[in-house]
Structures are given as structure tokens and as C-alpha cells.
Design a protein around this motif. Structure first.
Motif, PDB file in Angstrom:
ATOM      1  N   LYS A 160       9.870  -1.011   1.302  1.00 50.43           N
ATOM      2  CA  LYS A 160       9.710  -0.599  -0.094  1.00 50.43           C
ATOM      3  C   LYS A 160      11.032  -0.160  -0.716  1.00 50.43           C
ATOM      4  O   LYS A 160      11.217  -0.253  -1.932  1.00 50.43           O
ATOM      5  CB  LYS A 160       8.684   0.532  -0.185  1.00 50.43           C
ATOM      6  CG  LYS A 160       7.233   0.066  -0.087  1.00 50.43           C
ATOM      7  CD  LYS A 160       6.725  -0.482  -1.412  1.00 50.43           C
ATOM      8  CE  LYS A 160       5.213  -0.655  -1.383  1.00 50.43           C
ATOM      9  NZ  LYS A 160       4.656  -1.013  -2.702  1.00 50.43           N
TER      10      LYS A 160
ATOM     11  N   GLY B 270       4.374   1.366  11.942  1.00 54.23           N
ATOM     12  CA  GLY B 270       4.308   0.652  10.680  1.00 54.23           C
ATOM     13  C   GLY B 270       4.749   1.465   9.486  1.00 54.23           C
ATOM     14  O   GLY B 270       5.232   0.900   8.501  1.00 54.23           O
ATOM     15  N   SER B 271       4.622   2.783   9.545  1.00 51.73           N
ATOM     16  CA  SER B 271       4.979   3.622   8.398  1.00 51.73           C
ATOM     17  C   SER B 271       6.480   3.627   8.127  1.00 51.73           C
ATOM     18  O   SER B 271       6.917   3.511   6.976  1.00 51.73           O
ATOM     19  CB  SER B 271       4.476   5.047   8.615  1.00 51.73           C
ATOM     20  OG  SER B 271       3.076   5.058   8.684  1.00 51.73           O
TER      21      SER B 271
ATOM     22  N   VAL C  74       2.067  -6.554   2.881  1.00 58.99           N
ATOM     23  CA  VAL C  74       1.987  -5.792   4.125  1.00 58.99           C
ATOM     24  C   VAL C  74       0.576  -5.243   4.284  1.00 58.99           C
ATOM     25  O   VAL C  74       0.007  -4.703   3.328  1.00 58.99           O
ATOM     26  CB  VAL C  74       3.022  -4.639   4.100  1.00 58.99           C
ATOM     27  CG1 VAL C  74       2.784  -3.670   5.241  1.00 58.99           C
ATOM     28  CG2 VAL C  74       4.435  -5.204   4.146  1.00 58.99           C
TER      29      VAL C  74
ATOM     30  N   ALA D 232       1.505  -3.390  -0.526  1.00 58.09           N
ATOM     31  CA  ALA D 232       1.035  -2.837   0.746  1.00 58.09           C
ATOM     32  C   ALA D 232      -0.440  -2.479   0.659  1.00 58.09           C
ATOM     33  O   ALA D 232      -0.888  -1.844  -0.302  1.00 58.09           O
ATOM     34  CB  ALA D 232       1.854  -1.602   1.120  1.00 58.09           C
TER      35      ALA D 232
ATOM     36  N   PHE E  96       8.192  -5.124  10.362  1.00 61.50           N
ATOM     37  CA  PHE E  96       8.379  -4.867   8.938  1.00 61.50           C
ATOM     38  C   PHE E  96       9.859  -4.771   8.585  1.00 61.50           C
ATOM     39  O   PHE E  96      10.301  -5.316   7.570  1.00 61.50           O
ATOM     40  CB  PHE E  96       7.667  -3.577   8.540  1.00 61.50           C
ATOM     41  CG  PHE E  96       6.155  -3.648   8.546  1.00 61.50           C
ATOM     42  CD1 PHE E  96       5.488  -4.829   8.822  1.00 61.50           C
ATOM     43  CD2 PHE E  96       5.403  -2.507   8.274  1.00 61.50           C
ATOM     44  CE1 PHE E  96       4.091  -4.881   8.829  1.00 61.50           C
ATOM     45  CE2 PHE E  96       4.010  -2.555   8.265  1.00 61.50           C
ATOM     46  CZ  PHE E  96       3.352  -3.731   8.549  1.00 61.50           C
TER      47      PHE E  96
ATOM     48  N   ALA F 207       0.384   5.386   6.978  1.00 56.55           N
ATOM     49  CA  ALA F 207       0.919   4.540   5.912  1.00 56.55           C
ATOM     50  C   ALA F 207       0.564   5.099   4.540  1.00 56.55           C
ATOM     51  O   ALA F 207       1.398   5.142   3.629  1.00 56.55           O
ATOM     52  CB  ALA F 207       0.387   3.121   6.074  1.00 56.55           C
TER      53      ALA F 207
ATOM     54  N   ASP G 267       6.780  -1.435  13.238  1.00 54.98           N
ATOM     55  CA  ASP G 267       7.967  -1.006  12.489  1.00 54.98           C
ATOM     56  C   ASP G 267       9.069  -2.062  12.541  1.00 54.98           C
ATOM     57  O   ASP G 267       9.672  -2.398  11.512  1.00 54.98           O
ATOM     58  CB  ASP G 267       8.510   0.311  13.056  1.00 54.98           C
ATOM     59  CG  ASP G 267       7.725   1.526  12.605  1.00 54.98           C
ATOM     60  OD1 ASP G 267       7.208   1.514  11.472  1.00 54.98           O
ATOM     61  OD2 ASP G 267       7.626   2.489  13.382  1.00 54.98           O
TER      62      ASP G 267
ATOM     63  N   ILE H 164       1.345   2.886  -0.526  1.00 53.40           N
ATOM     64  CA  ILE H 164       0.271   1.906  -0.399  1.00 53.40           C
ATOM     65  C   ILE H 164      -0.276   1.562  -1.787  1.00 53.40           C
ATOM     66  O   ILE H 164      -0.531   2.450  -2.608  1.00 53.40           O
ATOM     67  CB  ILE H 164      -0.856   2.439   0.505  1.00 53.40           C
ATOM     68  CG1 ILE H 164      -0.361   2.548   1.954  1.00 53.40           C
ATOM     69  CG2 ILE H 164      -2.098   1.582   0.416  1.00 53.40           C
ATOM     70  CD1 ILE H 164      -0.075   1.221   2.624  1.00 53.40           C
TER      71      ILE H 164
ATOM     72  N   LEU I  80       7.355   0.306   6.662  1.00 54.80           N
ATOM     73  CA  LEU I  80       6.898   0.205   5.284  1.00 54.80           C
ATOM     74  C   LEU I  80       7.877   0.885   4.335  1.00 54.80           C
ATOM     75  O   LEU I  80       8.216   0.344   3.279  1.00 54.80           O
ATOM     76  CB  LEU I  80       5.512   0.847   5.162  1.00 54.80           C
ATOM     77  CG  LEU I  80       4.949   0.985   3.747  1.00 54.80           C
ATOM     78  CD1 LEU I  80       4.774  -0.370   3.088  1.00 54.80           C
ATOM     79  CD2 LEU I  80       3.623   1.749   3.771  1.00 54.80           C
TER      80      LEU I  80
END
Length: 227
Positions: free
Chosen positions: A180, A172-173, A162, A187, A149, A204, A146, A210, A176
Motif C-alpha cells: 500500500k 501478510g500484514s 490482495v 485489499a 506481497f 490485516a 509477507d 483493507i 500489505l
């Protein structure tokens, strides 16, 4: 999987942290974000359980001439990331190394965050520098996907590719979603069928941000189509 790469134990139960993203408010973002093939690109990867093997599959398929740096968070304790980087470097056309605080990111080089340190990126003029620290105590993991990113939001002149691969939990979510919301991002998530543990990619994918879901052996090709 080639010998020499750490092989995590299968059969562990994953957490259900991804569920908190299933109904998240995403400010009406469309996952098909406009992509203009900016001159500057950077590749960001996050992975955990099963990651060494996944990284080997992806990095060994990237050409030495790739026109982007690759920055990686692999959940590992201190002392293991350097040997992982050395092993991957011996197998890959690109250079793979453990990241060093203050170094400048170079195209054709993959930088793995050292175990026990968060890796962030800081722009200065036309360069991007590595910043290593331990200051964020709220993250479950150190290094944190996280935080990697989220730090990329400062790279305004870069397109970000990504990649979220096999691992437990949902690291990571959140990053992301932040990316975005702020920038040009493509992604990629690893498919359930090719994961050791499907937690991080599933979280994710649950954000609905994604662009591509790929088996691990196809991820390098998918990265290259955006460069």
C-alpha cells in the motif's frame, strides 16, 4: 465444505501478533487508494489454518476467462501443496497448480507456493516469472505471505488485488503495508464470521488498509469487480 479438502482442527487458540499492528504508523495512507483498472492485474492470496476450504470456495467461483494470474501462499509443509493444487484444479474452471521455479505467470491460472519454499515474483520485459527459494530465515512461515506481497512491489505495471483469509498469526500484514505504500492495491479480508481462525484477517484489518471485508462465499465476486 466438500470432501477431499484438508479440514483443520477447530478450537485452537490464535496468537495475538495482530496487536502489534493496531497502532502502527502507516504514513497517513488512506485505505481508499485510487484504482485505475490498469491493463495488467494480478491477484495475491494468503491463508493458513482453514485455508484449503476457503480456497476451494473462492477459486471454484472464478471463471476460466479471468484476466489475471492468481498467486497463493497457503501455509503447508512440503508434500501437501501439490495434492491440494491437484484437488482444487479438478474442481475449478481455472487451472490450479503447484508453482514451479522459473515459470511465467499466465492469466486464468492459480499458482500455489510449494511447502518449504518462499514464492517471489520477478518481472522481465513484459513477463512475470516465479522465483522459489529458501533464503529468508527470518520468516516464521515458509512459504511466507509477507514475502509474496513484498515481492509484488517490483511489478510496477500491475494493479494488485490482495486477499487475506483464515489463519493464525499475522502473516501478510507487513507485506500489505509495504504494498500500500508503493503501489495501486485493493485489499480484501475474510470476515470473522466465515473464518476458521480469525488471526491473519484480523491483523490485516488492524492496519486500516483493507478495502473490503467479506464472507468467504462473496470474495470471488469482490475480486471480479476490480478486474
Amino acid at each position: 465444505m466438500n470432501k477431499g479438502i484438508i479440514n483443520p482442527l477447530k478450537g485452537k487458540k490464535t496468537t495475538n501478533l495482530y496487536e502489534k499492528y493496531s497502532n502502527i504508523e502507516l504514513n497517513n495512507l488512506d485505505k481508499s487508494t485510487n484504482w485505475n483498472h490498469l491493463t495488467n492485474q494480478i491477484i495475491l492470496m494468503g491463508t493458513s489454518t482453514g485455508g484449503p476450504g476457503a480456497l476451494q470456495t473462492v477459486l471454484t467461483k472464478l471463471p476460466e476467462s479471468i484476466r489475471a494470474p492468481i498467486v497463493i501462499v497457503q501455509h503447508m509443509p512440503p508434500g501437501f501443496t501439490k495434492s491440494l493444487a491437484n484437488r482444487l484444479n479438478s474442481l475449478s474452471e481455472i487451472t490450479v497448480k503447484e508453482a514451479v521455479d522459473g515459470e511465467i505467470l499466465q492469466n486464468g491460472t492459480a499458482y500455489i507456493a510449494p511447502g518449504g519454499y518462499h514464492l517471489k515474483m520477478r518481472p522481465f520485459s513484459t513477463k512475470v516469472f516465479v522465483q522459489l527459494d529458501k533464503t529468508n530465515k527470518e520468516c516464521i512461515h515458509c512459504p511466507s505471505v509477507d514475502l509474496l506481497f513484498e515481492s509484488a512491489t517490483s511489478l510496477k505495471e500491475y494493479g494488485k488485488i490482495v486477499v487475506v483469509m483464515t489463519g493464525m498469526g499475522s502473516d501478510g500484514s507487513r507485506g500489505l503495508i509495504t504494498l500500500k505504500n508503493s503501489d495501486q492495491v485493493k485489499a480484501i479480508a475474510q470476515s470473522k464470521e466465515s473464518c476458521i481462525v480469525y488471526g491473519m484477517p484480523k491483523a490485516a484489518i488492524a492496519t486500516n488498509l483493507i478495502d473490503d471485508i467479506e464472507n468467504v462465499e462473496n470474495i470471488a465476486e469482490t475480486i471480479l469487480k476490480y478486474l
